[in-house]
Design a protein around this motif. Structure first.
Motif, short mmCIF file in Angstrom:
data_model
loop_
_atom_site.label_atom_id
_atom_site.label_comp_id
_atom_site.label_asym_id
_atom_site.label_seq_id
_atom_site.Cartn_x
_atom_site.Cartn_y
_atom_site.Cartn_z
N MET A 185 0.82 -1.18 0.00
CA MET A 185 0.00 0.00 0.00
C MET A 185 0.87 1.26 0.00
O MET A 185 0.53 2.22 -0.67
CB MET A 185 -0.94 -0.01 1.19
CG MET A 185 -2.08 -0.98 1.04
SD MET A 185 -3.26 -0.85 2.40
CE MET A 185 -3.43 -2.56 2.82
N HIS A 225 1.99 1.98 -3.45
CA HIS A 225 0.93 2.55 -4.27
C HIS A 225 0.73 4.02 -3.93
O HIS A 225 0.55 4.85 -4.81
CB HIS A 225 -0.38 1.78 -4.12
CG HIS A 225 -1.48 2.39 -4.93
ND1 HIS A 225 -2.59 2.93 -4.35
CD2 HIS A 225 -1.60 2.55 -6.27
CE1 HIS A 225 -3.36 3.42 -5.31
NE2 HIS A 225 -2.79 3.18 -6.48
N HIS A 252 1.10 6.94 -6.52
CA HIS A 252 -0.03 7.85 -6.75
C HIS A 252 0.40 9.30 -6.55
O HIS A 252 0.04 10.18 -7.34
CB HIS A 252 -1.19 7.49 -5.83
CG HIS A 252 -2.44 8.24 -6.13
ND1 HIS A 252 -3.16 8.05 -7.28
CD2 HIS A 252 -3.08 9.21 -5.45
CE1 HIS A 252 -4.19 8.87 -7.29
NE2 HIS A 252 -4.16 9.58 -6.18
N GLU A 300 1.80 3.82 -11.53
CA GLU A 300 0.73 3.92 -10.53
C GLU A 300 -0.30 2.82 -10.76
O GLU A 300 -0.76 2.17 -9.82
CB GLU A 300 0.07 5.30 -10.60
CG GLU A 300 -0.92 5.56 -9.47
CD GLU A 300 -2.32 5.04 -9.73
OE1 GLU A 300 -3.02 4.72 -8.75
OE2 GLU A 300 -2.72 4.93 -10.90
N GLN A 301 -0.66 2.58 -12.01
CA GLN A 301 -1.63 1.53 -12.32
C GLN A 301 -1.11 0.16 -11.92
O GLN A 301 -1.85 -0.66 -11.35
CB GLN A 301 -1.98 1.54 -13.80
CG GLN A 301 -3.00 0.49 -14.16
CD GLN A 301 -3.26 0.42 -15.66
OE1 GLN A 301 -2.41 0.79 -16.47
NE2 GLN A 301 -4.43 -0.02 -16.02
N ARG A 318 0.99 -0.56 -9.53
CA ARG A 318 0.94 -0.66 -8.06
C ARG A 318 -0.48 -0.90 -7.57
O ARG A 318 -0.72 -1.66 -6.65
CB ARG A 318 1.52 0.59 -7.41
CG ARG A 318 2.98 0.79 -7.66
CD ARG A 318 3.78 -0.31 -7.03
NE ARG A 318 5.20 -0.03 -7.23
CZ ARG A 318 6.14 -0.90 -6.94
NH1 ARG A 318 5.84 -2.07 -6.46
NH2 ARG A 318 7.40 -0.60 -7.15
N ARG A 319 -1.45 -0.22 -8.20
CA ARG A 319 -2.86 -0.40 -7.81
C ARG A 319 -3.29 -1.83 -8.10
O ARG A 319 -3.93 -2.48 -7.28
CB ARG A 319 -3.75 0.59 -8.55
CG ARG A 319 -5.21 0.50 -8.13
CD ARG A 319 -6.07 1.51 -8.85
NE ARG A 319 -6.04 1.36 -10.29
CZ ARG A 319 -6.78 0.47 -10.96
NH1 ARG A 319 -7.59 -0.34 -10.31
NH2 ARG A 319 -6.71 0.39 -12.26
N TYR A 321 -8.50 0.18 2.34
CA TYR A 321 -7.62 0.97 1.49
C TYR A 321 -8.25 1.19 0.11
O TYR A 321 -8.27 2.32 -0.40
CB TYR A 321 -6.26 0.29 1.34
CG TYR A 321 -5.32 1.09 0.46
CD1 TYR A 321 -4.62 2.16 0.99
CD2 TYR A 321 -5.16 0.78 -0.88
CE1 TYR A 321 -3.78 2.92 0.19
CE2 TYR A 321 -4.33 1.53 -1.69
CZ TYR A 321 -3.64 2.59 -1.14
OH TYR A 321 -2.81 3.34 -1.94
N MET A 322 -8.76 0.13 -0.49
CA MET A 322 -9.35 0.27 -1.82
C MET A 322 -10.58 1.16 -1.78
O MET A 322 -10.80 1.97 -2.69
CB MET A 322 -9.68 -1.11 -2.41
CG MET A 322 -8.46 -1.91 -2.82
SD MET A 322 -7.31 -1.07 -3.95
CE MET A 322 -8.34 -0.71 -5.35
N TYR A 365 -9.33 4.70 -1.49
CA TYR A 365 -8.72 5.11 -2.77
C TYR A 365 -9.81 5.45 -3.79
O TYR A 365 -9.74 6.48 -4.46
CB TYR A 365 -7.82 4.00 -3.30
CG TYR A 365 -7.33 4.26 -4.69
CD1 TYR A 365 -6.30 5.16 -4.93
CD2 TYR A 365 -7.90 3.62 -5.78
CE1 TYR A 365 -5.85 5.41 -6.22
CE2 TYR A 365 -7.47 3.87 -7.07
CZ TYR A 365 -6.44 4.76 -7.29
OH TYR A 365 -6.01 5.01 -8.56
N THR A 387 -10.38 9.21 -5.27
CA THR A 387 -10.14 9.45 -6.70
C THR A 387 -11.43 9.48 -7.51
O THR A 387 -11.39 9.77 -8.70
CB THR A 387 -9.22 8.37 -7.29
OG1 THR A 387 -9.86 7.09 -7.19
CG2 THR A 387 -7.87 8.35 -6.62
N GLU A 416 -11.45 -6.62 -11.61
CA GLU A 416 -10.84 -6.12 -10.40
C GLU A 416 -11.80 -6.29 -9.22
O GLU A 416 -11.38 -6.68 -8.12
CB GLU A 416 -10.46 -4.64 -10.56
CG GLU A 416 -9.36 -4.40 -11.56
CD GLU A 416 -9.12 -2.93 -11.84
OE1 GLU A 416 -7.99 -2.59 -12.19
OE2 GLU A 416 -10.08 -2.11 -11.72
#
Length: 90
Positions: free
Chosen positions: A1, A4, A8, A43-44, A46-47, A67-68, A71, A75, A83
């Motif tokens: 995390m 990421h 980010h 960044e993508q 890592r996500r 966390y998700m 996020y 965003t 996903e």
């Protein structure tokens, strides 16, 4: 995390720099555009590493979900169907 978050933040900094260069007319370089694209891809990646991570404990599972969710709220993003399935499966 943490990786990421760092990726980010780097993407946000790159976008800010790109916008500043564009404002003064210096953002026409292909190298600048490639650099911005590279930062976005990092960044993508890592996500997606977080999305695909399989938690080992209930605590890790809750951390991943929290966390998700944070996020996505921050965003105003969404998840692709595969996903979402990955997150729900973990």
């Amino acid at each position: 995390m943490e990786r990421h978050i760092a990726a980010h933040l780097a993407a946000a900094d790159a976008v800010r720099l790109w916008d500043q260069l564009r404002t003064v007319g210096e953002a026409t370089s292909v190298a600048n555009a490639k650099g911005l694209l590279d930062v976005a891809r990092h960044e993508q990646a890592r996500r997606l590493a977080i999305v695909d991570y399989l938690p080992r404990t209930n605590r890790e599972s809750r951390q991943k979900l929290t966390y998700m969710a944070a996020y996505l709220i921050a965003t105003r993003g969404t998840l692709a169907p595969h996903e979402m399935n990955s997150i729900l499966a973990s």
